[in-house]
Design a protein around this motif. Structure first.
Motif, mmCIF file in Angstrom:
data_model
loop_
_atom_site.group_PDB
_atom_site.id
_atom_site.type_symbol
_atom_site.label_atom_id
_atom_site.label_comp_id
_atom_site.label_asym_id
_atom_site.label_seq_id
_atom_site.Cartn_x
_atom_site.Cartn_y
_atom_site.Cartn_z
ATOM 1 N N MET A 156 0.815 -1.154 -0.035
ATOM 2 C CA MET A 156 0.009 -0.124 0.030
ATOM 3 C C MET A 156 0.729 1.306 -0.015
ATOM 4 N N SER A 157 0.743 2.189 -0.978
ATOM 5 C CA SER A 157 1.530 3.534 -0.955
ATOM 6 C C SER A 157 1.144 4.432 0.247
ATOM 7 N N VAL A 158 2.095 5.277 0.519
ATOM 8 C CA VAL A 158 1.655 6.455 1.322
ATOM 9 C C VAL A 158 0.409 7.204 1.111
ATOM 10 N N SER A 159 0.374 7.263 -0.178
ATOM 11 C CA SER A 159 -0.859 8.337 -0.494
ATOM 12 C C SER A 159 -2.179 7.739 -0.374
ATOM 13 N N ILE A 160 -2.117 6.561 -0.579
ATOM 14 C CA ILE A 160 -3.604 5.664 -0.275
ATOM 15 C C ILE A 160 -3.704 5.554 1.246
ATOM 16 N N ALA A 161 -2.675 5.196 1.928
ATOM 17 C CA ALA A 161 -2.693 5.248 3.439
ATOM 18 C C ALA A 161 -3.324 6.558 3.909
ATOM 19 N N LEU A 162 -2.535 7.480 3.280
ATOM 20 C CA LEU A 162 -3.126 8.884 3.990
ATOM 21 C C LEU A 162 -4.483 9.365 3.708
ATOM 22 N N GLN A 163 -4.991 8.736 2.410
ATOM 23 C CA GLN A 163 -6.162 9.008 1.984
ATOM 24 C C GLN A 163 -7.373 8.038 3.069
ATOM 25 N N TYR A 164 -7.053 6.870 3.431
ATOM 26 C CA TYR A 164 -7.765 6.083 4.358
ATOM 27 C C TYR A 164 -7.728 6.933 5.619
ATOM 28 N N VAL A 165 -6.647 7.241 6.149
ATOM 29 C CA VAL A 165 -6.709 8.169 7.515
ATOM 30 C C VAL A 165 -7.670 9.241 7.581
ATOM 31 N N LEU A 166 -7.464 9.915 6.309
ATOM 32 C CA LEU A 166 -8.480 11.232 6.247
ATOM 33 C C LEU A 166 -9.747 11.027 5.955
ATOM 34 N N VAL A 167 -10.180 9.935 5.349
ATOM 35 C CA VAL A 167 -11.642 9.507 5.236
ATOM 36 C C VAL A 167 -12.052 8.913 6.636
ATOM 37 N N ALA A 168 -11.369 8.047 7.505
ATOM 38 C CA ALA A 168 -11.634 7.663 8.743
ATOM 39 C C ALA A 168 -12.010 8.862 9.610
ATOM 40 N N LEU A 169 -10.885 9.768 9.628
ATOM 41 C CA LEU A 169 -11.106 11.027 10.444
ATOM 42 C C LEU A 169 -12.453 11.823 9.973
ATOM 43 N N ALA A 170 -12.851 11.921 8.676
ATOM 44 C CA ALA A 170 -14.105 12.691 8.474
ATOM 45 C C ALA A 170 -15.131 11.688 8.965
ATOM 46 N N VAL A 171 -15.172 10.691 8.658
ATOM 47 C CA VAL A 171 -16.214 9.722 9.216
ATOM 48 C C VAL A 171 -16.597 9.753 10.789
ATOM 49 N N ALA A 172 -15.290 9.900 11.531
ATOM 50 C CA ALA A 172 -15.479 9.932 12.879
ATOM 51 C C ALA A 172 -15.707 11.061 13.241
ATOM 52 N N ILE A 173 -15.610 12.432 12.770
ATOM 53 C CA ILE A 173 -16.013 13.751 13.137
ATOM 54 C C ILE A 173 -17.603 13.791 12.908
ATOM 55 N N SER A 174 -17.966 13.160 11.632
ATOM 56 C CA SER A 174 -19.290 13.335 11.349
ATOM 57 C C SER A 174 -20.231 12.269 12.275
ATOM 58 N N ALA A 175 -19.733 11.392 12.621
ATOM 59 C CA ALA A 175 -20.451 10.469 13.774
ATOM 60 C C ALA A 175 -20.716 11.242 15.069
ATOM 61 N N TRP A 176 -19.486 11.908 15.380
ATOM 62 C CA TRP A 176 -19.429 12.543 16.505
ATOM 63 C C TRP A 176 -20.519 13.728 16.766
ATOM 64 N N ALA A 177 -20.392 14.339 15.516
ATOM 65 C CA ALA A 177 -21.440 15.540 15.434
ATOM 66 C C ALA A 177 -22.959 15.073 15.412
ATOM 67 N N VAL A 178 -23.266 13.763 14.665
ATOM 68 C CA VAL A 178 -24.569 13.142 14.749
ATOM 69 C C VAL A 178 -24.868 12.805 16.135
ATOM 70 N N LEU A 179 -24.022 12.028 16.728
ATOM 71 C CA LEU A 179 -24.140 11.752 18.176
ATOM 72 C C LEU A 179 -24.567 12.905 19.093
ATOM 73 N N VAL A 180 -23.707 14.077 19.022
ATOM 74 C CA VAL A 180 -24.074 15.297 19.870
ATOM 75 C C VAL A 180 -25.502 15.847 19.511
ATOM 76 N N LYS A 181 -25.896 15.914 18.299
ATOM 77 C CA LYS A 181 -26.990 16.525 17.910
ATOM 78 C C LYS A 181 -28.186 15.708 18.149
ATOM 79 N N GLN A 182 -28.261 14.579 18.071
ATOM 80 C CA GLN A 182 -29.329 13.324 18.053
ATOM 81 C C GLN A 182 -29.339 12.893 19.547
ATOM 82 N N PHE A 183 -28.400 12.762 20.173
ATOM 83 C CA PHE A 183 -28.180 12.136 21.493
ATOM 84 C C PHE A 183 -27.526 12.623 22.506
ATOM 85 N N PRO A 184 -27.698 14.058 23.065
ATOM 86 C CA PRO A 184 -26.898 14.735 23.654
ATOM 87 C C PRO A 184 -26.721 14.278 25.180
#
Length: 85
Positions: free
Chosen positions: A1-29
């Motif tokens: 796996m190249s470094v650019s693909i690994a970085l892409q996976y890390v950024l997508v995982a970070l975006a998904v985690a931030i989105s999930a946290w935002a939904v959790l805070v909004k829907q289930f405070p």
């Protein structure tokens, strides 16, 4: 796996985690508040390194206030609207 693909996976995982946290805070405070407390308490205990305590204070949920009308809650303590007769 190249470094650019690994970085892409890390950024997508970070975006998904931030989105999930935002939904959790909004829907289930309450759950989000409990989760923040559960994450912060072990960091604030005695015997932990000094550098962990500010992180625990940052994660800890804000203190709850008991009414007073400035909490933004829905207990109906705000100004009463005048009715048209």
């Amino acid at each position: 796996m190249s470094v650019s693909i690994a970085l892409q996976y890390v950024l997508v995982a970070l975006a998904v985690a931030i989105s999930a946290w935002a939904v959790l805070v909004k829907q289930f405070p309450g759950v989000a508040r409990s989760l923040r407390g559960a994450l912060a308490l072990p960091l604030l205990r005695d015997g932990r390194p000094r550098w962990l305590r500010p992180l625990g204070r940052l994660l800890a949920p804000p203190a709850m206030t008991g009414g007073g009308g400035t909490c933004g809650g829905c207990d109906g303590c705000g100004p009463v609207k005048a009715r048209n007769k």
